[in-house]
Design an enzyme around this catalytic site. Structure first.
Site, short mmCIF file in Angstrom:
data_model
loop_
_atom_site.label_atom_id
_atom_site.label_comp_id
_atom_site.label_asym_id
_atom_site.label_seq_id
_atom_site.Cartn_x
_atom_site.Cartn_y
_atom_site.Cartn_z
N ARG A 112 42.84 33.57 46.60
CA ARG A 112 43.18 34.98 46.35
C ARG A 112 44.31 35.46 47.26
O ARG A 112 45.10 36.32 46.89
CB ARG A 112 41.91 35.82 46.54
CG ARG A 112 42.06 37.31 46.20
CD ARG A 112 40.68 37.97 46.20
NE ARG A 112 40.76 39.41 46.36
CZ ARG A 112 40.83 40.29 45.35
NH1 ARG A 112 40.80 39.85 44.11
NH2 ARG A 112 40.91 41.57 45.58
N ILE A 142 45.38 44.66 42.54
CA ILE A 142 44.58 43.48 42.21
C ILE A 142 43.14 43.97 42.26
O ILE A 142 42.74 44.63 43.22
CB ILE A 142 44.85 42.31 43.19
CG1 ILE A 142 44.01 41.07 42.87
CG2 ILE A 142 44.63 42.71 44.63
CD1 ILE A 142 44.37 39.85 43.78
N SER A 143 42.35 43.71 41.22
CA SER A 143 40.98 44.21 41.17
C SER A 143 40.16 43.65 42.33
O SER A 143 40.43 42.56 42.83
CB SER A 143 40.31 43.80 39.87
OG SER A 143 41.12 44.13 38.77
N GLN A 144 39.14 44.41 42.74
CA GLN A 144 38.31 43.93 43.85
C GLN A 144 37.51 42.70 43.39
O GLN A 144 37.19 42.57 42.20
CB GLN A 144 37.38 45.03 44.35
CG GLN A 144 36.28 45.37 43.38
CD GLN A 144 35.27 46.33 43.98
OE1 GLN A 144 35.00 47.36 43.39
NE2 GLN A 144 34.73 46.01 45.14
N PRO A 145 37.19 41.80 44.32
CA PRO A 145 36.48 40.58 43.95
C PRO A 145 35.20 40.84 43.14
O PRO A 145 34.93 40.13 42.18
CB PRO A 145 36.16 39.94 45.31
CG PRO A 145 37.27 40.39 46.19
CD PRO A 145 37.60 41.79 45.74
#
Ligand code: SAH
Length: 223
Positions: free
Chosen positions: A45, A71-74
């Site tokens: 990531r 970027i979307s959260q994990p």
């Protein structure tokens, strides 16, 4: 350029130890799919964000990627991918909103082939470089307004939308295979959106809503 093994492995805040902590947090929050957790531990990531914030890549937060996008959260990546796989394996998957390319990279490791579209040229160019340097060969990308889907490659076993429209775009419904599912955050930007899961049946569509989520807006046109 191909990323080196050292770059992919990371050090310090991007090392395997840090990634293992991220995986533990995802498990604590309820992610159960073992194969997916292994993929999340492996996909680097930190190489999907600018170097200046790479040290924060494994925190469970959304991070800026430029052009006002994130970027979307994990957890969101993990949960949406887990839902996509719930009913068994998917072969062809369409993602709308390539952004950094991270979600597409994760998908590429759990399905046969990923088609991903992005409406912001500079983001797509960077994502493509990442796919090349990390040698993800089963990701196909296109510079386009995802409202129209990608008809020539459909129908898709699954469609994942990573930006929030006020309503589900009709062409995306049409490009869903029978038995296929779409995962899409629906709602306005003023409130949280509901993560909506739509399944295409022989006779129509069924729909359920999961948790409230926060995504960047789904916009029309290219930029
Ligand atoms: N999946 C991405 C998340 C990026 S944020 C990742 O893993 O990094 C959502 C992205 O959707 C943004 O890059 C935004 O430009 C894009 N987007 C918004 N509306 C879109 C549309 N109509 N068509 C294609 N992409 C869109």
């Amino acid at each position: 350029m191909i990323a080196s093994a050292d770059q992919i492995a990371g050090i310090g805040f991007t090392s395997q130890r840090t990634r293992t902590r991220m995986i533990r947090r995802l498990i604590d929050r309820g992610i159960e799919n073992e194969a997916l957790l292994q993929v999340l531990a492996r996909v680097p990531r930190h190489l999907f964000v600018d170097e200046a914030i790479a040290s924060r890549a494994y925190e469970d937060v959304a991070l800026p990627i430029g052009e006002g996008q994130t970027i979307s959260q994990p957890y969101a990546v993990a949960r949406m991918t887990e839902i996509l796989l719930e009913e068994g394996p998917a072969q062809r998957v369409l993602e709308v909103g390539t952004g950094s390319g991270y979600q597409a990279a994760v998908l590429s490791q759990v399905v046969d082939v990923v088609f991903t579209v992005e409406r912001i040229r500079t983001l797509l160019d960077k994502a493509r470089q990442r796919f090349r340097s990390l040698q993800y060969r089963n990701i196909h990308s296109r510079y386009s307004d995802g409202s129209w889907g990608w008809a020539s490659h459909g129908p898709f076993d699954a469609i994942m939308v990573t930006a929030a429209p006020a309503a589900v775009p009709e062409p995306l419904l049409e490009q869903l295979a029978i038995g296929g599912r779409m995962i899409i955050p629906v709602g306005s930007q003023d409130t949280l959106q509901s993560l909506t899961i739509i399944t295409r049946t022989r006779s129509g569509f069924t729909q359920r809503e999961e948790s409230d989520v926060k995504f960047v807006p789904f916009l029309s046109g290219k930029s």
